[in-house]
Design a protein around this motif. Structure first.
Motif, PDB file in Angstrom:
ATOM      1  N   ALA A 170       0.754  -1.238  -0.058  1.00 12.82           N
ATOM      2  CA  ALA A 170      -0.117   0.119   0.015  1.00 12.82           C
ATOM      3  C   ALA A 170       0.791   1.301   0.076  1.00 12.82           C
ATOM      4  O   ALA A 170       0.717   2.110  -0.765  1.00 12.82           O
ATOM      5  CB  ALA A 170      -0.912  -0.021   1.116  1.00 12.82           C
ATOM      6  N   LEU A 171       2.046   1.226   0.686  1.00 18.17           N
ATOM      7  CA  LEU A 171       2.888   2.429   0.844  1.00 18.17           C
ATOM      8  C   LEU A 171       3.466   2.514  -0.687  1.00 18.17           C
ATOM      9  O   LEU A 171       3.580   3.718  -1.029  1.00 18.17           O
ATOM     10  CB  LEU A 171       4.041   1.999   1.857  1.00 18.17           C
ATOM     11  N   THR A 172       3.866   1.452  -1.344  1.00 16.82           N
ATOM     12  CA  THR A 172       4.458   1.643  -2.645  1.00 16.82           C
ATOM     13  C   THR A 172       3.307   2.281  -3.469  1.00 16.82           C
ATOM     14  O   THR A 172       3.801   3.129  -4.351  1.00 16.82           O
ATOM     15  CB  THR A 172       4.826   0.140  -3.089  1.00 16.82           C
ATOM     16  N   ARG A 173       2.034   1.775  -3.512  1.00 18.53           N
ATOM     17  CA  ARG A 173       1.043   2.391  -4.350  1.00 18.53           C
ATOM     18  C   ARG A 173       1.022   3.999  -4.001  1.00 18.53           C
ATOM     19  O   ARG A 173       0.643   4.636  -4.906  1.00 18.53           O
ATOM     20  CB  ARG A 173      -0.180   1.655  -4.216  1.00 18.53           C
ATOM     21  N   CYS A 186       7.874   4.462  -7.843  1.00 22.15           N
ATOM     22  CA  CYS A 186       7.920   3.567  -6.573  1.00 22.15           C
ATOM     23  C   CYS A 186       7.351   2.204  -6.934  1.00 22.15           C
ATOM     24  O   CYS A 186       6.199   2.045  -7.235  1.00 22.15           O
ATOM     25  CB  CYS A 186       7.324   3.960  -5.537  1.00 22.15           C
ATOM     26  N   ASN A 187       7.999   1.238  -6.748  1.00 22.80           N
ATOM     27  CA  ASN A 187       7.718  -0.288  -7.274  1.00 22.80           C
ATOM     28  C   ASN A 187       8.354  -1.023  -6.086  1.00 22.80           C
ATOM     29  O   ASN A 187       8.972  -0.900  -5.225  1.00 22.80           O
ATOM     30  CB  ASN A 187       8.180  -0.584  -8.475  1.00 22.80           C
ATOM     31  N   GLY A 188       7.726  -2.347  -6.172  1.00 24.26           N
ATOM     32  CA  GLY A 188       8.196  -3.361  -5.096  1.00 24.26           C
ATOM     33  C   GLY A 188       8.415  -4.842  -5.819  1.00 24.26           C
ATOM     34  O   GLY A 188       8.077  -4.873  -6.953  1.00 24.26           O
ATOM     35  N   VAL A 189       9.152  -5.450  -5.271  1.00 21.64           N
ATOM     36  CA  VAL A 189       9.466  -6.879  -5.603  1.00 21.64           C
ATOM     37  C   VAL A 189       9.179  -7.809  -4.217  1.00 21.64           C
ATOM     38  O   VAL A 189       9.397  -7.494  -3.136  1.00 21.64           O
ATOM     39  CB  VAL A 189      11.017  -7.193  -5.704  1.00 21.64           C
ATOM     40  N   GLY A 243       4.302   1.965  -9.269  1.00 17.47           N
ATOM     41  CA  GLY A 243       3.083   1.726  -8.474  1.00 17.47           C
ATOM     42  C   GLY A 243       2.993  -0.022  -8.363  1.00 17.47           C
ATOM     43  O   GLY A 243       1.773  -0.303  -7.914  1.00 17.47           O
ATOM     44  N   GLN A 244       3.786  -0.595  -9.047  1.00 12.21           N
ATOM     45  CA  GLN A 244       3.645  -2.051  -9.151  1.00 12.21           C
ATOM     46  C   GLN A 244       4.172  -2.967  -7.890  1.00 12.21           C
ATOM     47  O   GLN A 244       5.438  -2.640  -7.540  1.00 12.21           O
ATOM     48  CB  GLN A 244       4.090  -2.707 -10.420  1.00 12.21           C
ATOM     49  N   THR A 245       4.098  -3.898  -7.610  1.00 14.54           N
ATOM     50  CA  THR A 245       4.719  -5.015  -6.818  1.00 14.54           C
ATOM     51  C   THR A 245       4.765  -6.373  -7.631  1.00 14.54           C
ATOM     52  O   THR A 245       3.514  -6.896  -7.872  1.00 14.54           O
ATOM     53  CB  THR A 245       3.973  -5.239  -5.369  1.00 14.54           C
TER      54      THR A 245
END
Length: 256
Positions: A170-173, A186-189, A243-245
């Motif tokens: 949620a923080l990433t988005r 800002c993205n996530g793995v 905005g992706q994980t």
């Protein structure tokens, strides 16, 4: 990868495992890397390997649970490199006293939840908040947060850890939505089972075999698998990803 050479990247949690592998991969791509970790000796070892291979890296001690320590980490990066272009968040409290006591809700220990959220989620909020002004000053930049498959799969244990990682998503988005128009991505793995130093010390052979049987590739994960994905997301090749994980888990989770 395009656009990484010369970039100034902070790896927040680079002493071992995925963080160390990512710091080394970024340095191979030409980045200048600040390796931060609570484990200073481990951070220094990572920076030493980078320097021995001809790269540029500096080690610094910092604590994700300490806001002032986070601020000092980025000040150090700006002092050493003249600014910051990117952040890889990978630190977490994986100690036996924390994740090792993260039981189901019938045996919930509130102190475990508080510590987990303080480090694994609020710590990431601190680093994101602190790096954003540096990225804006540089004309934009990239953040990559480390999530976990625990946020998606619904495990019978580790609910505090899963909740923290769902919060990271949620923080990433949020960061992507709020600052994307100003040039910040800002993205996530989201790793599945990765055979790092910490994991090898805590996982049984039976558990590893069960995970291997459930995924869609013939081997378990390596830190370098996550390092490759993180480096891509920090590079200019990922300029239109925000905005992706991404699940980097050997096909363990299939979801839209």
């Amino acid at each position: 990868m395009r656009g990484l050479n010369g970039k100034r990247i902070v790896v927040a949690g680079g002493a071992t495992g995925i963080g160390a592998a990512t710091a080394e991969r970024l340095a191979e791509e030409g980045c200048r890397v600040l390796v931060g970790d609570l484990n200073l000796a481990g951070a220094e070892a990572t920076a030493g390997r980078i320097a021995a291979a001809g790269g540029t890296a500096v080690a610094a001690a910092f604590d994700l649970a300490d806001e002032e320590s986070v601020r000092a980490l980025f000040e150090r990066a700006a002092q050493e490199f003249g600014g910051v272009d990117g952040l890889f968040n990978v630190g977490a409290d994986l100690s036996p006293d924390t994740i090792g006591r993260d039981a189901d809700l019938s045996r919930m220990d509130v102190s475990v939840w508080r510590r987990t959220l303080e480090v694994d989620l609020i710590g990431y909020a601190h680093t994101c908040r602190t790096v954003i002004p540096y990225l804006l000053e540089s004309g934009g930049g990239a953040i990559v947060n480390t999530s976990s498959s625990a946020a998606f799969v619904g495990e019978p244990l580790r609910p505090a850890y899963a909740a923290a990682k769902a919060g990271v998503n949620a923080l990433t988005r949020h960061v992507a939505s709020r600052w994307g128009k100003e040039g910040i991505r800002c993205n996530g793995v989201s790793p599945g089972l990765v055979l790092s130093e910490t994991g090898l010390a805590t996982m049984s052979e039976e558990f590893k075999a069960a995970v291997l049987g459930a995924i869609r590739t013939p081997r378990l994960g390596k830190p370098s698998d996550l390092a490759a994905a993180a480096a891509f997301l920090l590079s200019d090749d990922a300029a239109w990803v925000n905005g992706q994980t991404w699940s980097i888990d050997g096909g363990g989770s299939l979801h839209d």
